[in-house]
Structures are given as C-alpha cells and as structure tokens.
Scaffold this motif. Structure first.
Motif, PDB file in Angstrom:
ATOM      1  N   ASP A   1      35.388  31.244  32.989  1.00 15.78           N
ATOM      2  CA  ASP A   1      36.492  32.186  33.175  1.00 15.78           C
ATOM      3  C   ASP A   1      36.477  32.558  34.661  1.00 15.78           C
ATOM      4  OD1 ASP A   1      38.038  34.479  33.463  1.00 15.78           O
ATOM      5  OD2 ASP A   1      37.541  35.278  31.496  1.00 15.78           O
TER       6      ASP A   1
ATOM      7  N   THR B   1      47.078  37.648  34.530  1.00 17.25           N
ATOM      8  CA  THR B   1      47.461  39.051  34.644  1.00 17.25           C
ATOM      9  C   THR B   1      46.854  39.660  35.906  1.00 17.25           C
ATOM     10  OG1 THR B   1      47.181  39.090  32.238  1.00 17.25           O
ATOM     11  CG2 THR B   1      47.413  41.217  33.337  1.00 17.25           C
ATOM     12  N   LYS B   2      45.736  39.111  36.345  1.00 16.90           N
ATOM     13  CA  LYS B   2      44.936  39.696  37.410  1.00 16.90           C
ATOM     14  C   LYS B   2      45.342  39.094  38.760  1.00 16.90           C
ATOM     15  CE  LYS B   2      43.260  41.464  33.698  1.00 16.90           C
ATOM     16  NZ  LYS B   2      42.107  40.947  32.984  1.00 16.90           N
TER      17      LYS B   2
ATOM     18  N   TYR C   1      34.088  39.783  29.806  1.00 23.25           N
ATOM     19  CA  TYR C   1      35.257  40.596  29.507  1.00 23.25           C
ATOM     20  C   TYR C   1      35.111  41.067  28.050  1.00 23.25           C
ATOM     21  CZ  TYR C   1      40.102  41.926  28.990  1.00 23.25           C
ATOM     22  OH  TYR C   1      41.245  42.630  28.755  1.00 23.25           O
TER      23      TYR C   1
ATOM     24  N   SER D   1      42.767  34.846  33.255  1.00 25.66           N
ATOM     25  CA  SER D   1      43.760  35.836  32.928  1.00 25.66           C
ATOM     26  C   SER D   1      44.607  35.917  34.201  1.00 25.66           C
ATOM     27  CB  SER D   1      43.132  37.186  32.626  1.00 25.66           C
ATOM     28  OG  SER D   1      44.171  38.155  32.629  1.00 25.66           O
TER      29      SER D   1
ATOM     30  N   SER E   1      48.731  35.169  27.306  1.00 24.54           N
ATOM     31  CA  SER E   1      47.823  36.168  27.869  1.00 24.54           C
ATOM     32  C   SER E   1      46.508  35.491  28.195  1.00 24.54           C
ATOM     33  CB  SER E   1      47.569  37.286  26.845  1.00 24.54           C
ATOM     34  OG  SER E   1      46.805  36.776  25.757  1.00 24.54           O
ATOM     35  N   GLY E   2      45.653  36.209  28.896  1.00 22.27           N
ATOM     36  CA  GLY E   2      44.310  35.692  29.155  1.00 22.27           C
ATOM     37  C   GLY E   2      43.547  35.507  27.850  1.00 22.27           C
ATOM     38  N   MET E   3      43.713  36.434  26.907  1.00 24.65           N
ATOM     39  CA  MET E   3      43.007  36.296  25.629  1.00 24.65           C
ATOM     40  C   MET E   3      43.517  35.092  24.842  1.00 24.65           C
ATOM     41  SD  MET E   3      40.482  38.214  25.637  1.00 24.65           S
ATOM     42  CE  MET E   3      39.901  37.614  24.054  1.00 24.65           C
TER      43      MET E   3
ATOM     44  N   GLU F   1      31.319  33.569  32.662  1.00 25.52           N
ATOM     45  CA  GLU F   1      32.264  34.327  33.477  1.00 25.52           C
ATOM     46  C   GLU F   1      31.467  34.661  34.734  1.00 25.52           C
ATOM     47  OE1 GLU F   1      34.342  37.370  30.998  1.00 25.52           O
ATOM     48  OE2 GLU F   1      34.116  38.550  32.806  1.00 25.52           O
TER      49      GLU F   1
HETATM   50  C1  LIG Z   1      41.718  40.590  31.703  1.00 22.32           C
HETATM   51  C2  LIG Z   1      40.724  39.536  31.462  1.00 22.32           C
HETATM   52  C3  LIG Z   1      40.827  38.672  30.367  1.00 22.32           C
HETATM   53  C4  LIG Z   1      41.906  38.805  29.310  1.00 22.32           C
HETATM   54  O1  LIG Z   1      43.169  38.632  29.842  1.00 22.32           O
HETATM   55  P1  LIG Z   1      44.540  39.300  29.309  1.00 22.32           P
HETATM   56  O2  LIG Z   1      45.541  38.735  30.223  1.00 22.32           O
HETATM   57  O3  LIG Z   1      44.370  40.774  29.397  1.00 22.32           O
HETATM   58  O4  LIG Z   1      44.703  38.870  27.887  1.00 22.32           O
HETATM   59  C5  LIG Z   1      39.871  37.672  30.233  1.00 22.32           C
HETATM   60  N1  LIG Z   1      38.874  37.544  31.129  1.00 22.32           N
HETATM   61  C6  LIG Z   1      38.737  38.368  32.178  1.00 22.32           C
HETATM   62  C7  LIG Z   1      37.621  38.168  33.128  1.00 22.32           C
HETATM   63  C8  LIG Z   1      39.648  39.382  32.388  1.00 22.32           C
HETATM   64  O5  LIG Z   1      39.510  40.202  33.437  1.00 22.32           O
END
Ligand SMILES: *Cc1c(COP(=O)(O)O)cnc(C)c1O
Length: 393
Positions: free
Chosen positions: A183, A207-208, A111, A205, A85-87, A154
């Motif tokens: 980030d 995920t985005k 974040y 992340s 994950s991003g975290m 960030e």
């Molecule tokens: C979503 C996000 C994270 C964390 O990522 P996950 O994939 O949800 O664990 C970290 N930094 C930023 C800027 C994010 O938008």
C-alpha cells in the motif's frame, strides 16, 4: 505503456494515452453507463476480446482508463485497476489472492480498516491472517506457512511511520512463491516505487496524495505484469468496485500537480518535524527525514524523500491529545491525509479507537500519538498554529 522516457512531472501531466477525437486538451468525462456497438459483429468481437472496444462502464470507460494508464505509468507497472475507494482497492487484492484455507501475513500497523476487516469479516470466509512487526524482515520468514498466499505491507505505515524493507521481504516471499502487495498511499509513486524493489502489486488510496484536494474518495491497484492484472481485474469488475467517470476525471486533474504538491509539503514537513522534536511538550517525533527515526537509513534507500506525514507523541498522553485537537485553528481536525490542507488527528480517540488495547500496543499506537499531514500552506502559519495549540496542552 507510452511516455516511457518522460520524467515524473511530465508523465503526471501527459501520461494516459488518450487522444480525443475532437481535440480536447483535457480528456472529457465520458458520463455514460454503456457504449453503442457499430453492429452485431462488433459487439460480439468486443465481448470475445478480439477487438478493443468499450462495452459498459463497470468493465471499462475512456476517462477511467486514462487515469489507470497514467498511474500505472508513474508506478512503472503493467496496468492499473481503478476502484471506487482505497478500501475497494484493498478488497480487490484480498479477494483476488485469499480464500478459504489461505493465510495472509501483514504488518501490524496498517490503515485501520485494512486490518479490521481481516479480523472481523474475512474469517467468515475461512481466511486466516497474522499481523507481525515486519520492520524486522526475519519475522516475515518465521510467520510464513504452507498456506500463506499474500504478504501485505504498508510503508511508511499508518499511523506509526514504521518503515519496512521492501526488497528484503520480497526476496523472502519469492523464495516461497508468495506475491507481495505494498500500500503505497503515504508516499505516492513520486517518493517510492515499490516495483523497483520486487513487489507484485501496488495499491493506493488516491483519496490522499494522488488526488490531493480532499474532494473525492478513490483507489487504484497496479499490477506488475499481465498475469497479476488478469487475476485482479475481474474481481474489481464483478464485485462492482469500479470508479465513476467523474471521480476519475477529478483524480486525473489532481494527479497533474502531485510532484509539486509533495515537494512543497515535504519541505515544510521537515521543518515542522524539527520544530516538534525541540518542543518541551513533545516526547518523541517519528518522521523519516529525522536522524532519530529508527529506519532513517532504510528510508533513504527506498524513498526518494521523507514525505509529508509526521507522527508525534505528547507527554500528557490521551488527554493532552484531545486538548491539542480542540485548540488547532488553521489545521483541520480531520482524518484523511495527503491533501493541500494541513490535517491533524488523534488515532487513539479517532481512526484506531476500535482496535483492542493489545493490537494498539503491538502496533505502537500510544495514547498521546498525534498524526499530522502537512499541507501546502505557508510554513510560518503551520508552525504558529501548532505552537499556539501546544500552549494549551
Ligand atoms: C485512506 C487509506 C486507505 C483507504 O482508502 P479510502 O480511499 O479511504 O477507502 C487505505 N490505506 C491507507 C494507507 C490509507 O491512508
């Protein structure tokens, strides 16, 4: 790293360096936990590092490695470290550089969890942190202490779209031999290449924007050079922050269209930001593509484009924010960002609701702030949806 001379979109499609022995056009999902050695000697050499070979998926796997190589190539870094994950990516960096007696300097609007764990979890292990307004680089210089071991930024920041001068902060940090991590989730390598401005570590992340289809959670850390790669890789491996091969395969597929997805969303975001700026119920809009953004010039210097993330403030504050959330129809009322679908959320009642009032104020998270992630739907539909929702505010 291969494919050095290809353009961004060509790399997004082809980079990674995997040649399938059966000729598959797409890298297969190596859905396996472990790998057979040819014989005892081969096993011994894989462990000693004398020979390249896969051992165990937490340590490395061809599907995951292709994604690591592709993202590292797009960022222009030495090597990628994929995470669950991003975290997990954030924690890989924190754990690699911080420890008892060490100090972190970070931007005050981050974040939510990236900051919250520094205030709730890491103090248990003796880590100190300072959160400051890094949009003025001099504040970074003033906050550095003899035990500062990491500067964490960030930019653009979540959710205030504040922009920090990466090159200036790297100059200050490197005078003190402190590594800098950015980030880069909000931009992706398509819009911003932090390594070009001197940073040591980039994280995402995925995920985005990188995966972009709201169907997985994933992260990546990219090291500028072998030294930083070797500091961080064992943290991912030994903490068990690794990605799963199927997750890597989906992310690699999403990555192929990163450039065209952002082009499309960004084009609409500019128009949506202009629409909001002219709306009577909107007090302010923060979008790096508007001349009213306080760091408009800096954004042009370090970003290839203003992106697809917009924050705006409703005149009616907290209640107006919640009302608008209840009225959107096409946009999904959901956290996360960077997907093909337009997402809207209200940080004061959602993602940043756990921050203290002081932290929210310092980070510029006001009660009426709404965060919008513009998707790739038709622009007319995105605007019509916001227009009808604003009527109820
Ligand atoms: C979503 C996000 C994270 C964390 O990522 P996950 O994939 O949800 O664990 C970290 N930094 C930023 C800027 C994010 O938008």
């Amino acid at each position: 790293m291969q494919d050095e001379n290809l353009g961004f979109n060509s790399k997004a499609v082809h980079a990674g360096g995997f040649e399938d022995p059966k000729g598959s056009a797409v890298t297969p999902i190596y859905q396996t936990s472990t790998f057979k050695f040819k014989n005892a000697d081969h096993g011994a050499k894989c462990f000693s590092g004398e020979e390249d070979g896969y051992i165990y998926t937490r340590i490395g796997n061809p599907t995951i490695e292709e994604l690591e190589n592709a993202v590292a190539s797009l960022e222009g870094g030495f090597g990628g470290i994929a995470t669950s994950s991003g975290m997990a990516a954030v924690n890989t960096v924190y754990l690699a550089y911080l420890g008892a007696g060490k100090h972190l300097v970070a931007h005050n609007s981050l974040y939510g969890p990236s900051r919250a764990i520094m205030e709730s979890l890491y103090p248990k292990f003796g880590v100190e942190s300072s959160f400051i307004d890094a949009t003025d680089p001099e504040n970074v210089r003033k906050t550095i202490k003899p035990n500062t071991a990491l500067i964490y930024l960030e930019t653009p920041a979540n959710p205030t779209i504040g922009i920090t001068d990466i090159a200036e902060i790297c100059k200050i940090a490197h005078e003190h031999n402190i590594p800098v991590c950015v980030d880069n989730t909000f931009c992706s390598p398509y819009l911003q290449k932090p390594f070009e401005f001197g940073v040591d570590i980039v994280l995402h992340s995925m995920t985005k924007f990188i995966n972009g289809h709201a169907d997985i959670v994933a992260g990546m850390v990219i090291a500028k050079d072998e030294k930083h790669y070797k500091i961080m890789r064992p943290v991912m491996v030994n903490m068990g922050f690794n990605m799963d091969p199927h997750q890597a395969w989906l992310t690699r597929r999403g990555l192929k269209t990163l450039g065209i997805r952002i082009d499309r969303a960004q084009q609409s975001a500019q128009k949506v930001a202009e629409f909001l700026e002219n709306h009577p119920k909107v007090e302010w809009v923060l979008y790096p593509g508007l001349a009213s953004h306080p760091q408009f010039e800096l954004a042009k210097k370090q970003m290839k484009g203003p992106g697809a993330m917009i924050s705006f403030g409703l005149k009616g504050g907290y209640d107006a924010g919640k009302k608008m959330m209840n009225q959107v129809q096409m946009a999904l009322l959901a956290v996360s960002l960077g997907g093909i679908e337009t997402l809207i959320q209200h940080p004061a009642s959602m993602t940043h609701s756990k921050l203290s009032k002081e932290s929210k104020d310092a980070a510029g998270i006001t009660d009426g702030l709404v965060r919008l992630s513009v998707g790739i739907e038709d622009l007319k539909d995105i605007i019509a949806d916001l227009e009808q929702a604003l009527k109820h505010v």
